[in-house]
Design a protein around this motif. Sequence first.
Motif, PDB file in Angstrom:
ATOM      1  N   ASP A 190       0.804  -1.218   0.000  1.00 44.56           N
ATOM      2  CA  ASP A 190       0.000   0.000   0.000  1.00 44.56           C
ATOM      3  C   ASP A 190       0.839   1.271   0.000  1.00 44.56           C
ATOM      4  OD1 ASP A 190      -2.315  -1.539   0.122  1.00 44.56           O
ATOM      5  OD2 ASP A 190      -2.284  -1.626   2.316  1.00 44.56           O
ATOM      6  N   GLN A 191       2.168   1.152   0.163  1.00 45.90           N
ATOM      7  CA  GLN A 191       2.997   2.344   0.241  1.00 45.90           C
ATOM      8  C   GLN A 191       3.171   2.997  -1.121  1.00 45.90           C
ATOM      9  OE1 GLN A 191       6.319   0.457   2.774  1.00 45.90           O
ATOM     10  NE2 GLN A 191       6.395   2.596   3.372  1.00 45.90           N
ATOM     11  N   SER A 192       3.281   4.314  -1.092  1.00 47.52           N
ATOM     12  CA  SER A 192       3.556   5.074  -2.306  1.00 47.52           C
ATOM     13  C   SER A 192       5.037   4.934  -2.635  1.00 47.52           C
ATOM     14  CB  SER A 192       3.192   6.547  -2.105  1.00 47.52           C
ATOM     15  OG  SER A 192       3.483   7.307  -3.253  1.00 47.52           O
ATOM     16  N   ILE A 193       5.353   4.455  -3.854  1.00 44.18           N
ATOM     17  CA  ILE A 193       6.742   4.204  -4.216  1.00 44.18           C
ATOM     18  C   ILE A 193       7.031   4.747  -5.612  1.00 44.18           C
ATOM     19  CG2 ILE A 193       6.119   1.865  -4.985  1.00 44.18           C
ATOM     20  CD1 ILE A 193       8.983   1.005  -4.320  1.00 44.18           C
ATOM     21  N   LEU A 194       8.184   5.361  -5.764  1.00 45.10           N
ATOM     22  CA  LEU A 194       8.672   5.835  -7.052  1.00 45.10           C
ATOM     23  C   LEU A 194      10.093   5.328  -7.238  1.00 45.10           C
ATOM     24  CD1 LEU A 194       7.466   9.564  -7.072  1.00 45.10           C
ATOM     25  CD2 LEU A 194       6.460   7.652  -8.331  1.00 45.10           C
ATOM     26  N   SER A 195      10.520   5.232  -8.479  1.00 46.24           N
ATOM     27  CA  SER A 195      11.876   4.767  -8.785  1.00 46.24           C
ATOM     28  C   SER A 195      12.684   5.884  -9.418  1.00 46.24           C
ATOM     29  CB  SER A 195      11.838   3.562  -9.738  1.00 46.24           C
ATOM     30  OG  SER A 195      11.215   2.451  -9.127  1.00 46.24           O
ATOM     31  N   VAL A 196      13.957   5.947  -9.043  1.00 46.55           N
ATOM     32  CA  VAL A 196      14.904   6.859  -9.664  1.00 46.55           C
ATOM     33  C   VAL A 196      15.965   6.015 -10.360  1.00 46.55           C
ATOM     34  CG1 VAL A 196      16.659   8.624  -9.276  1.00 46.55           C
ATOM     35  CG2 VAL A 196      14.533   8.695  -7.975  1.00 46.55           C
ATOM     36  N   HIS A 197      16.034   6.146 -11.677  1.00 46.89           N
ATOM     37  CA  HIS A 197      17.015   5.384 -12.456  1.00 46.89           C
ATOM     38  C   HIS A 197      18.274   6.239 -12.598  1.00 46.89           C
ATOM     39  CE1 HIS A 197      13.143   3.544 -13.388  1.00 46.89           C
ATOM     40  NE2 HIS A 197      13.822   2.444 -13.652  1.00 46.89           N
ATOM     41  N   ALA A 198      19.149   6.109 -11.623  1.00 45.19           N
ATOM     42  CA  ALA A 198      20.342   6.953 -11.548  1.00 45.19           C
ATOM     43  C   ALA A 198      21.451   6.390 -12.432  1.00 45.19           C
ATOM     44  CB  ALA A 198      20.811   7.077 -10.097  1.00 45.19           C
ATOM     45  N   VAL A 199      21.226   6.452 -13.747  1.00 46.63           N
ATOM     46  CA  VAL A 199      22.206   5.954 -14.701  1.00 46.63           C
ATOM     47  C   VAL A 199      23.191   7.055 -15.082  1.00 46.63           C
ATOM     48  CG1 VAL A 199      22.528   4.929 -16.986  1.00 46.63           C
ATOM     49  CG2 VAL A 199      20.550   4.284 -15.594  1.00 46.63           C
ATOM     50  N   ASP A 200      22.655   8.245 -15.330  1.00 42.07           N
ATOM     51  CA  ASP A 200      23.480   9.400 -15.665  1.00 42.07           C
ATOM     52  C   ASP A 200      22.789  10.651 -15.134  1.00 42.07           C
ATOM     53  OD1 ASP A 200      21.384   9.967 -17.508  1.00 42.07           O
ATOM     54  OD2 ASP A 200      22.403   8.790 -19.042  1.00 42.07           O
ATOM     55  N   GLN A 201      23.404  11.798 -15.320  1.00 43.00           N
ATOM     56  CA  GLN A 201      22.846  13.038 -14.784  1.00 43.00           C
ATOM     57  C   GLN A 201      21.484  13.354 -15.376  1.00 43.00           C
ATOM     58  OE1 GLN A 201      25.765  16.141 -15.346  1.00 43.00           O
ATOM     59  NE2 GLN A 201      26.866  15.616 -13.477  1.00 43.00           N
ATOM     60  N   GLU A 202      21.309  13.098 -16.668  1.00 47.84           N
ATOM     61  CA  GLU A 202      20.040  13.430 -17.315  1.00 47.84           C
ATOM     62  C   GLU A 202      18.893  12.587 -16.778  1.00 47.84           C
ATOM     63  OE1 GLU A 202      18.080  13.727 -21.817  1.00 47.84           O
ATOM     64  OE2 GLU A 202      20.149  13.055 -21.544  1.00 47.84           O
ATOM     65  N   SER A 203      19.080  11.256 -16.717  1.00 50.87           N
ATOM     66  CA  SER A 203      18.014  10.381 -16.230  1.00 50.87           C
ATOM     67  C   SER A 203      17.722  10.640 -14.757  1.00 50.87           C
ATOM     68  CB  SER A 203      18.405   8.910 -16.435  1.00 50.87           C
ATOM     69  OG  SER A 203      19.566   8.581 -15.697  1.00 50.87           O
ATOM     70  N   THR A 204      18.761  10.919 -13.987  1.00 50.99           N
ATOM     71  CA  THR A 204      18.562  11.214 -12.570  1.00 50.99           C
ATOM     72  C   THR A 204      17.759  12.491 -12.389  1.00 50.99           C
ATOM     73  OG1 THR A 204      20.658  10.137 -11.999  1.00 50.99           O
ATOM     74  CG2 THR A 204      19.711  11.620 -10.363  1.00 50.99           C
ATOM     75  N   ALA A 205      18.086  13.528 -13.157  1.00 45.37           N
ATOM     76  CA  ALA A 205      17.376  14.803 -13.047  1.00 45.37           C
ATOM     77  C   ALA A 205      15.910  14.656 -13.435  1.00 45.37           C
ATOM     78  CB  ALA A 205      18.055  15.846 -13.933  1.00 45.37           C
ATOM     79  N   ILE A 206      15.629  13.872 -14.482  1.00 45.15           N
ATOM     80  CA  ILE A 206      14.246  13.664 -14.920  1.00 45.15           C
ATOM     81  C   ILE A 206      13.443  12.970 -13.833  1.00 45.15           C
ATOM     82  CG2 ILE A 206      12.794  12.402 -16.540  1.00 45.15           C
ATOM     83  CD1 ILE A 206      14.960  12.889 -18.662  1.00 45.15           C
TER      84      ILE A 206
END
Length: 264
Positions: free
Chosen positions: A212-228
């Motif tokens: 039930d928890q709210s979860i999001l993923s951060v795909h920290a591959v490079d600066q651009e994907s991390t920032a998005i």
Amino acid sequence: MIIEFFGPPGSGKSTLAHSLAGRLRDRGWAARVILCYQPRNKGDSWDRFGVISVITRISSAIFALCVAFLPSAYENNGVRLSNKLIRIIPPKQIIWRVRMWQYIVRLSLCWKQSQESTDVTIFDQGFVQAIGSLAMFNDTTDDRMIAQALFFAPPADLVIRLVVPRDIVEARLQARMRLEPAAERLFEVDVAGNMNAFDVFDKIGNVVQRGDQSILSVHAVDQESTAIDLRLVEEEILAQLSRTGLHPANQWQGGTQSTGKAVL
């Protein structure tokens, strides 16, 4: 509001926690980061081999254990919660049972204080990460055990999972190991052991996703994907805050910009 990061060691939890806090402060919200561990740099001339650092960590842990046994700690259920999580997912080695037990007790106290605060509190490692660490040292943890442990652990308002390629994490861990003083390395898991955590955190991520928890993923591959991905996380946090009826001006009246530290 409580936010927590989780992911394999070396995935960048502390760095991204600070980045997220900075973005929220730029929006006018009082955001602080609770650091659960901050390794020493062996280049520090005052403690080149890390001996003083290790003594400080051990002393802090002993002090924390003494505080944990005060009546107020029992009222906050930190000791009982730690006992319960250790029983559900017991580390095989006694030294890790002791370390994780005192860590969860202190995490519980920090969590309770954050629940009573008007700040946006970001844990670089919260209860989901702690359960992942227990599973790392257990070897036989299955989805049922993880789900049971998550059921008893206090939930964050938002859980952020870090998804980072193995080769990037391995390079970071090797660099971190080279920077840590010799004495500090005696208390840490080696690179190979940490790399085995990938399967554990994939399993935990799937269990949390089904909950039930709210979860999001951060795909920290490079600066651009991390920032998005951080921008999407920021938007979700602001949306949750708006639903509470709070505004940045209200947050500034009761919050601080300080960074908390709780060293394992």
